[in-house]
Design a protein around this motif. Structure first.
Motif, short mmCIF file in Angstrom:
data_model
loop_
_atom_site.label_atom_id
_atom_site.label_comp_id
_atom_site.label_asym_id
_atom_site.label_seq_id
_atom_site.Cartn_x
_atom_site.Cartn_y
_atom_site.Cartn_z
N GLU A 86 -5.37 3.19 -4.74
CA GLU A 86 -5.76 1.96 -5.41
C GLU A 86 -6.99 1.38 -4.71
O GLU A 86 -7.99 2.06 -4.56
N ASP A 87 -6.91 0.16 -4.18
CA ASP A 87 -8.09 -0.46 -3.54
C ASP A 87 -8.04 -0.37 -2.02
O ASP A 87 -8.81 -1.03 -1.34
N LYS A 88 -7.16 0.47 -1.48
CA LYS A 88 -7.02 0.59 -0.02
C LYS A 88 -7.48 1.97 0.43
O LYS A 88 -7.24 2.98 -0.24
N THR A 89 -8.15 2.00 1.59
CA THR A 89 -8.65 3.25 2.16
C THR A 89 -7.99 3.49 3.51
O THR A 89 -7.95 2.59 4.36
N TYR A 90 -7.49 4.69 3.73
CA TYR A 90 -6.81 5.05 4.96
C TYR A 90 -7.49 6.28 5.57
O TYR A 90 -7.71 7.27 4.88
N THR A 91 -7.82 6.20 6.86
CA THR A 91 -8.30 7.36 7.59
C THR A 91 -7.08 7.99 8.27
O THR A 91 -6.52 7.41 9.20
N THR A 92 -6.65 9.14 7.80
CA THR A 92 -5.43 9.75 8.28
C THR A 92 -5.73 10.83 9.31
O THR A 92 -6.70 11.57 9.18
N LYS A 93 -4.87 10.91 10.32
CA LYS A 93 -5.02 11.90 11.39
C LYS A 93 -3.68 12.60 11.59
O LYS A 93 -2.69 12.27 10.93
N GLY B 74 -0.19 13.70 12.25
CA GLY B 74 1.06 12.95 12.39
C GLY B 74 1.21 11.79 11.43
O GLY B 74 2.31 11.26 11.27
N ASP B 75 0.12 11.38 10.76
CA ASP B 75 0.20 10.25 9.83
C ASP B 75 0.90 10.66 8.54
O ASP B 75 0.75 11.78 8.06
N LEU B 76 1.66 9.72 7.99
CA LEU B 76 2.38 9.97 6.74
C LEU B 76 2.09 8.84 5.76
O LEU B 76 2.22 7.67 6.09
N LEU B 77 1.68 9.22 4.56
CA LEU B 77 1.43 8.26 3.49
C LEU B 77 2.25 8.63 2.27
O LEU B 77 2.57 9.81 2.05
N MET B 78 2.58 7.62 1.47
CA MET B 78 3.28 7.88 0.22
C MET B 78 2.80 6.88 -0.82
O MET B 78 2.58 5.71 -0.50
N HIS B 79 2.59 7.36 -2.04
CA HIS B 79 2.22 6.42 -3.09
C HIS B 79 3.18 6.51 -4.26
O HIS B 79 3.85 7.52 -4.49
N HIS C 81 1.97 2.05 1.73
CA HIS C 81 1.45 3.41 1.61
C HIS C 81 1.50 4.12 2.96
O HIS C 81 1.88 5.28 3.05
N GLU C 82 1.09 3.43 3.99
CA GLU C 82 0.99 4.02 5.33
C GLU C 82 2.28 3.76 6.08
O GLU C 82 2.61 2.63 6.40
N PHE C 83 3.02 4.82 6.38
CA PHE C 83 4.34 4.67 6.97
C PHE C 83 4.36 4.90 8.48
O PHE C 83 5.42 4.86 9.10
N GLY C 84 3.20 5.19 9.07
CA GLY C 84 3.14 5.36 10.51
C GLY C 84 2.87 6.79 10.91
O GLY C 84 2.62 7.67 10.09
N ASN C 85 2.93 7.01 12.23
CA ASN C 85 2.64 8.33 12.79
C ASN C 85 3.94 8.97 13.27
O ASN C 85 4.68 8.37 14.05
N TYR C 86 4.22 10.17 12.79
CA TYR C 86 5.47 10.85 13.09
C TYR C 86 5.26 12.13 13.89
O TYR C 86 6.10 13.03 13.86
N LEU C 87 4.17 12.21 14.61
CA LEU C 87 3.93 13.35 15.49
C LEU C 87 5.03 13.40 16.54
O LEU C 87 5.34 12.38 17.17
N GLY D 291 -5.81 17.73 11.79
CA GLY D 291 -7.11 17.30 11.30
C GLY D 291 -7.14 15.87 10.79
O GLY D 291 -6.27 15.05 11.10
N THR D 292 -8.15 15.58 9.98
CA THR D 292 -8.42 14.23 9.51
C THR D 292 -8.87 14.28 8.05
O THR D 292 -9.54 15.22 7.63
N ALA D 293 -8.50 13.24 7.29
CA ALA D 293 -8.99 13.10 5.92
C ALA D 293 -8.97 11.63 5.54
O ALA D 293 -8.24 10.83 6.14
#
Length: 298
Positions: free
Chosen positions: A79-86, A88-93, A133-139, A72-74
């Protein structure tokens, strides 16, 4: 007496797993983590199915948080950054960064969430991960299987399963630093990235077929050995392993969505023998296909 001690340990651990340790400062969590005596300390590891319309308020945690999109998607605000994740995407804060998540109407959202800390000390690799924050897609990447295995081990009470979770988390963090480390030493894009993307796309479209290196050489204009080394440099694995990851991902999707039998799924992803498929799937993911389905449908 031994059974009484085991019962007390089990009861204490069950209480801990039912307690929300995420809002606590690292030092405050340690008395509850009685099965673990050294970092990394994992305070949350679960697979989350978001209900329709789910969103969080803006919040911050005093620990590290990692989010991997299974399906899915979220929208993820850090902070002041917005990410549309799909998928396989991986984020860390980092600790104490403001963050919020909200789903998109009509879109499913399933994610793996990890929260962890190092006992109040900075995370190893901090200098590479700070500001990212955005570390790439790991699908279809080996890291995806590590995350699934971590969650599966974490929910068990045995100390050895907790140790496995810690080891997997360290492997995941090490994997995440690889592109950051190379980025720090070489800011130029990979010379053959466009060719490797063509190869990758071809493999995705023809993943059921046996590996055809002559065809891949024709697409890329590179010799077999050089193609393999360049593909691995770009995507972290050789083409043969990437093909397995694509097949595994497709098998997961079919198992969840199609109602096909394991034998039929094996045929769909390029295996004429269901036993060969079953051994491959368990070797690469750590669990059987039926176990994977039960994990996602609990």
């Amino acid at each position: 007496m031994l059974h009484c001690n085991q019962d007390r340990t089990h009861a204490k651990r069950t209480t801990v797993m039912n307690k929300n340790l995420v809002p606590l400062n690292p030092e405050e969590t340690l008395p509850y983590l009685n099965l673990v005596s050294f970092p990394p300390y994992i305070t949350l590891a679960h697979l989350f199915h978001a209900p329709e319309g789910w969103r969080t308020p803006t919040r911050s945690f005093p620990q590290y948080a990692l989010q991997y999109v299974v399906k899915g998607t979220a929208i993820y605000q850090i902070e002041d950054k917005t990410y549309t994740t799909k998928q396989g995407d991986l984020l860390m804060h980092q600790p104490n960064e403001l963050n919020a998540i909200h789903t998109i109407s009509g879109e499913p959202y399933i994610c793996i969430s990890l929260v962890f800390h190092f006992g109040g000390q900075a995370m190893p690799f901090q200098s590479w991960t700070r500001g990212h924050h955005e570390f790439g897609n790991y699908l279809n990447h080996p890291l995806e299987a590590m995350l699934t295995q971590l969650v599966s081990n974490y929910k068990h009470l045995e100390p050895e399963r907790q140790l496995k979770s810690q080891g997997l988390l360290l492997q995941i963090l090490a994997e995440l630093t690889i592109p950051l480390r190379y980025r720090a030493h070489d800011s130029s894009p990979h010379a053959n990235m466009n060719k490797m993307i063509l190869v990758k796309n071809y493999m995705i479209e023809h993943f059921q077929k046996p590996m055809n290196y002559e065809r891949l050489e024709g697409i890329s204009g590179l010799s077999k050995n050089y193609l393999i080394s360049q593909f691995k440099a770009c995507f972290g694995m050789p083409p043969s392993q990437y093909q397995l990851r694509v097949r595994i991902q497709r098998a997961k999707e079919l198992a969840l969505q199609s109602g096909l039998s394991v034998s039929e799924i094996a045929q769909e992803v390029g295996y004429s023998d269901v036993h060969t498929f079953g051994k491959m799937f368990k070797k690469k993911t750590g669990i059987s296909l039926s176990e994977y389905v039960s994990t996602l449908t609990i």
